[in-house]
Design a protein around this motif. Structure first.
Motif, PDB file in Angstrom:
ATOM      1  N   MET A   1       0.830  -1.206   0.000  1.00 33.11           N
ATOM      2  CA  MET A   1       0.000   0.000   0.000  1.00 33.11           C
ATOM      3  C   MET A   1       0.865   1.258   0.000  1.00 33.11           C
ATOM      4  O   MET A   1       0.570   2.235  -0.683  1.00 33.11           O
ATOM      5  N   LEU A   2       1.948   1.238   0.784  1.00 29.09           N
ATOM      6  CA  LEU A   2       2.841   2.390   0.819  1.00 29.09           C
ATOM      7  C   LEU A   2       3.461   2.631  -0.555  1.00 29.09           C
ATOM      8  O   LEU A   2       3.573   3.790  -1.001  1.00 29.09           O
ATOM      9  N   ARG A   3       3.854   1.572  -1.263  1.00 27.29           N
ATOM     10  CA  ARG A   3       4.430   1.729  -2.603  1.00 27.29           C
ATOM     11  C   ARG A   3       3.432   2.351  -3.577  1.00 27.29           C
ATOM     12  O   ARG A   3       3.827   3.031  -4.523  1.00 27.29           O
ATOM     13  N   LEU A   4       2.148   2.137  -3.345  1.00 24.44           N
ATOM     14  CA  LEU A   4       1.124   2.716  -4.208  1.00 24.44           C
ATOM     15  C   LEU A   4       0.810   4.162  -3.834  1.00 24.44           C
ATOM     16  O   LEU A   4       0.670   5.029  -4.696  1.00 24.44           O
ATOM     17  N   VAL A   5       0.692   4.415  -2.527  1.00 27.85           N
ATOM     18  CA  VAL A   5       0.166   5.699  -2.072  1.00 27.85           C
ATOM     19  C   VAL A   5       1.202   6.817  -2.106  1.00 27.85           C
ATOM     20  O   VAL A   5       0.900   7.949  -2.514  1.00 27.85           O
ATOM     21  N   LEU A   6       2.445   6.547  -1.695  1.00 28.43           N
ATOM     22  CA  LEU A   6       3.429   7.626  -1.611  1.00 28.43           C
ATOM     23  C   LEU A   6       3.705   8.279  -2.969  1.00 28.43           C
ATOM     24  O   LEU A   6       3.645   9.513  -3.070  1.00 28.43           O
ATOM     25  N   PRO A   7       3.999   7.530  -4.039  1.00 24.86           N
ATOM     26  CA  PRO A   7       4.221   8.194  -5.328  1.00 24.86           C
ATOM     27  C   PRO A   7       2.994   8.965  -5.817  1.00 24.86           C
ATOM     28  O   PRO A   7       3.125  10.007  -6.464  1.00 24.86           O
ATOM     29  N   TRP A   8       1.822   8.467  -5.491  1.00 29.64           N
ATOM     30  CA  TRP A   8       0.584   9.144  -5.883  1.00 29.64           C
ATOM     31  C   TRP A   8       0.429  10.465  -5.131  1.00 29.64           C
ATOM     32  O   TRP A   8       0.109  11.504  -5.725  1.00 29.64           O
ATOM     33  N   MET A   9       0.679  10.445  -3.817  1.00 31.37           N
ATOM     34  CA  MET A   9       0.520  11.659  -3.028  1.00 31.37           C
ATOM     35  C   MET A   9       1.563  12.706  -3.376  1.00 31.37           C
ATOM     36  O   MET A   9       1.257  13.896  -3.500  1.00 31.37           O
ATOM     37  N   ALA A  10       2.809  12.278  -3.506  1.00 31.33           N
ATOM     38  CA  ALA A  10       3.890  13.227  -3.752  1.00 31.33           C
ATOM     39  C   ALA A  10       4.028  13.582  -5.226  1.00 31.33           C
ATOM     40  O   ALA A  10       4.238  14.748  -5.579  1.00 31.33           O
ATOM     41  N   GLY A  11       3.905  12.576  -6.105  1.00 31.31           N
ATOM     42  CA  GLY A  11       4.178  12.814  -7.513  1.00 31.31           C
ATOM     43  C   GLY A  11       3.009  13.306  -8.324  1.00 31.31           C
ATOM     44  O   GLY A  11       3.178  14.051  -9.291  1.00 31.31           O
ATOM     45  N   GLU A  12       1.779  12.911  -7.940  1.00 32.94           N
ATOM     46  CA  GLU A  12       0.611  13.314  -8.708  1.00 32.94           C
ATOM     47  C   GLU A  12      -0.192  14.412  -8.025  1.00 32.94           C
ATOM     48  O   GLU A  12      -0.731  15.301  -8.668  1.00 32.94           O
ATOM     49  N   ARG A  13      -0.235  14.359  -6.687  1.00 37.52           N
ATOM     50  CA  ARG A  13      -1.014  15.337  -5.940  1.00 37.52           C
ATOM     51  C   ARG A  13      -0.134  16.460  -5.395  1.00 37.52           C
ATOM     52  O   ARG A  13      -0.640  17.413  -4.796  1.00 37.52           O
ATOM     53  N   PHE A  14       1.177  16.352  -5.564  1.00 39.63           N
ATOM     54  CA  PHE A  14       2.137  17.430  -5.283  1.00 39.63           C
ATOM     55  C   PHE A  14       2.038  17.953  -3.848  1.00 39.63           C
ATOM     56  O   PHE A  14       2.153  19.158  -3.612  1.00 39.63           O
ATOM     57  N   ARG A  15       1.843  17.066  -2.880  1.00 40.84           N
ATOM     58  CA  ARG A  15       1.817  17.499  -1.492  1.00 40.84           C
ATOM     59  C   ARG A  15       3.228  17.896  -1.060  1.00 40.84           C
ATOM     60  O   ARG A  15       4.195  17.182  -1.328  1.00 40.84           O
ATOM     61  N   PRO A  16       3.393  19.057  -0.412  1.00 39.72           N
ATOM     62  CA  PRO A  16       4.734  19.492  -0.006  1.00 39.72           C
ATOM     63  C   PRO A  16       5.464  18.469   0.853  1.00 39.72           C
ATOM     64  O   PRO A  16       6.673  18.296   0.718  1.00 39.72           O
ATOM     65  N   ILE A  17       4.721  17.799   1.746  1.00 37.65           N
ATOM     66  CA  ILE A  17       5.355  16.787   2.570  1.00 37.65           C
ATOM     67  C   ILE A  17       4.323  15.707   2.896  1.00 37.65           C
ATOM     68  O   ILE A  17       3.159  16.005   3.164  1.00 37.65           O
ATOM     69  N   VAL A  18       4.759  14.467   2.814  1.00 38.51           N
ATOM     70  CA  VAL A  18       3.903  13.321   3.131  1.00 38.51           C
ATOM     71  C   VAL A  18       4.479  12.632   4.359  1.00 38.51           C
ATOM     72  O   VAL A  18       5.677  12.358   4.420  1.00 38.51           O
ATOM     73  N   VAL A  19       3.616  12.354   5.339  1.00 35.65           N
ATOM     74  CA  VAL A  19       4.039  11.758   6.606  1.00 35.65           C
ATOM     75  C   VAL A  19       3.403  10.382   6.739  1.00 35.65           C
ATOM     76  O   VAL A  19       2.177  10.233   6.601  1.00 35.65           O
ATOM     77  N   LEU A  20       4.214   9.384   7.001  1.00 41.55           N
ATOM     78  CA  LEU A  20       3.749   8.032   7.247  1.00 41.55           C
ATOM     79  C   LEU A  20       3.719   7.774   8.749  1.00 41.55           C
ATOM     80  O   LEU A  20       4.686   8.071   9.449  1.00 41.55           O
ATOM     81  N   VAL A  21       2.611   7.219   9.230  1.00 38.70           N
ATOM     82  CA  VAL A  21       2.487   6.815  10.626  1.00 38.70           C
ATOM     83  C   VAL A  21       2.477   5.293  10.668  1.00 38.70           C
ATOM     84  O   VAL A  21       1.606   4.651  10.075  1.00 38.70           O
TER      85      VAL A  21
END
Length: 412
Positions: A125-145
Motif C-alpha cells: 500500500m505504501l508503494r502505491l500511495v506515496l508516489p501518488w501523493m507526492a508525484g501526482e497530488r504534489f503534497r509538499p510533505i507526506v508523513v507516514l504513521v
C-alpha cells in the motif's frame, strides 16, 4: 461487487469470481491489491479494514459509512479500501488525511487475520500511495504513521526515500505488548530545491531526562482543604474541574486579551456560541477520545486556563497533552507547570495512561523548555507542518512515560 464466501481465509488464493473493479484501472493498482473508495458492500468485511478491534455488525457499519464518508470528505479525510486483485475481497485500508494545507498523513491497516503477512500488504500500500501523493497530488510533505512492529514497512519507507522524523515510545498496542509509534516524512523534491533540506527530524530526539528540573510534587495524603465545586483534583494553588457551559463567555473574553502570538495556533477571536456548543457536547461519549478541564484557583474558583488530553488511545493508553493559561497575569509564576502536573497526575494515576506526548512550534522555545522541565523527552521533529514569519515552519515533539513521571516525583 462479488466476493468469495465466508469460509475464505484472508490469504487464500482461490478466486471464485472476476472483480469488475479490477478491469481497466489506471492508478493505485499493485501486484496483489488495488485501492478504491469505500462502498456499502464493504460493511460485510469491516473487521478486515476498519481501524478498530471492537466487533460491530455489518448493518451498523453500513449506517456509519453513509454518515462518516461524507463527513470525512468535508474534512479532507478518506479511507481507501485495499482489495485483493481478482476477486475484490477487502483485505485492508489506507487512511489519507489531507486536512492540513501543507502536509498529508497516511497510515495503513491490514486484515489482522493475515498475521505477519499483514506487513507485506501494508508495504505494498505504501508503494502505491506515496508516489501518488507526492508525484501526482504534489503534497509538499507526506508523513507516514507506522510502528516498530512493522520493520518491513519501515524498510520500504526508507527505500522510497522517506526519512525517520519522530519516535513515540510505547505508542502502539499490537500483539499483546507496546511498540514504538514511528513517523517518517517525505519532503517534495521541488520544495526542497527551493527551500533547502529541512533535515532529518529524528536527529532531534534525545534520551530520557534523568532528573527533571520541575518534577511532580508528592501528593499530601493529609490535605484536608476544600476544593471548588465538582473538582477533579487539586494542588497547592490550583484545581481542575470539568468545563461548564457558562465558562464560554469568560474564555472568549480572555482570549481577546491574548498578548502572545508565538505559541500554539495564531490568535483568533473565539465565539462563545461555538464554545457553548463544544462544552455542551463534552461527556456525550464515555469514555471520550478528548478530555478538556478548566484550570481554576483553588481558593476562589477563578478560571485562569485549560488543560486537556486529546486523541486518547484507550488500548495503547496514550494521549496528546495540551495546556493554555488564558490570563497573562498567571504566566511565569509556575502556574502553568502546576496545572500541567495536575493533568499528568489525572492522566497517569486516574486514567491509567501509559504515555503522553505533546508538540510545540519550533519558534516557541519557552513552551519547549517548560515541557523538558516537567520531564518530557525530545522525540523528534516534524518538518513543514505550519506557516511562520519565515515560511514553512517545523514543530518539536515530546513524549513522557508514566514510569518516568512517577520516578521523578518519588525521587524529588
Amino acid at each position: 461487487m462479488t466476493a468469495s464466501g465466508n469460509g475464505d481465509a484472508a490469504g487464500s488464493n482461490t478466486l471464485e469470481h472476476v472483480d469488475p473493479f479490477d478491469q481497466g484501472r489506471t492508478f493505485l493498482v499493485g501486484e496483489t491489491i488495488y485501492l478504491r473508495g469505500a462502498e456499502l458492500g464493504d460493511a460485510r468485511w469491516a473487521m478486515a479494514w476498519r481501524d478498530s478491534p471492537f466487533p460491530i455488525s455489518a448493518e451498523k457499519v453500513e449506517e456509519q459509512l453513509k454518515k462518516l464518508v461524507p463527513e470525512q470528505a468535508e474534512r479532507r479525510r478518506s479511507r481507501l479500501i485495499a482489495c485483493r486483485r481478482g476477486d475484490g475481497r477487502p483485505v485492508g485500508s489506507a487512511l489519507i488525511d489531507d486536512s492540513d494545507s501543507l502536509f498529508s498523513a497516511i497510515s495503513f491497516r491490514a486484515d489482522p487475520a493475515l498475521g505477519e503477512r499483514g506487513a507485506v500488504l501494508e508495504a505494498e500500500m505504501l508503494r502505491l500511495v506515496l508516489p501518488w501523493m507526492a508525484g501526482e497530488r504534489f503534497r509538499p510533505i507526506v508523513v507516514l504513521v507506522t510502528d516498530s512492529a512493522r520493520p518491513l514497512v519501515m524498510q520500504e519507507a526508507e527505500a522510497l526515500g522517506m526519512r525517520p522524523a519522530v519516535r513515540f515510545r510505547d505508542g502502539v498496542w499490537r500483539d499483546g505488548r507496546h511498540h514504538d509509534r514511528l513517523y517518517y516524512d517525505y519532503p517534495h523534491p521541488a520544495w526542497m530545491a527551493r527551500l533547502g533540506d529541512p533535515g532529518i527530524g529524528i536527529d532531534d530526539a534525545t534520551e530520557p531526562l534523568a532528573a527533571p528540573r520541575s518534577p511532580a510534587p508528592r501528593r499530601l495524603s493529609d490535605d484536608a482543604r476544600s476544593l471548588p465545586d465538582n473538582a477533579l483534583l487539586g494542588s497547592e494553588r490550583l484545581a481542575l474541574r470539568p468545563m461548564q457551559v457558562e465558562d464560554a463567555a469568560s474564555i472568549a473574553r480572555m482570549v481577546l486579551g491574548e498578548p502572545d502570538a508565538s505559541f500554539g495556533h495564531s490568535r483568533f477571536p473565539i465565539s462563545p456560541i461555538g464554545l457553548t456548543h463544544w462544552f455542551g457536547k463534552m461527556g456525550e461519549d464515555d469514555p471520550s477520545s478528548d478530555l478538556e478541564a478548566a484550570v481554576v484557583l483553588r481558593a476562589t474558583g477563578e478560571l485562569i486556563g485549560e488543560v486537556g488530553l486529546y486523541d486518547i488511545d484507550w488500548l495503547a493508553r496514550t494521549a496528546e497533552s495540551g495546556s493554555w493559561i488564558y490570563n497573562p497575569e498567571y504566566r511565569g509564576g509556575g502556574y502553568g507547570t502546576e496545572a500541567k502536573h495536575l493533568l499528568l497526575e489525572y492522566g497517569f494515576d486516574r486514567l491509567g495512561l501509559h504515555s503522553i506526548w505533546s508538540w510545540v512550534k519550533a519558534r516557541n522555545p519557552r513552551s519547549q523548555a517548560a515541557l523538558r522541565k516537567q520531564g518530557y523527552r525530545d522525540a523528534g521533529r516534524a518538518n513543514w507542518v505550519g506557516y511562520g514569519p519565515d515560511g514553512f515552519e517545523n514543530a518539536q515533539l515530546f513524549d513522557l512515560l508514566a514510569s518516568e513521571w512517577r520516578a521523578a516525583r518519588d525521587q524529588g
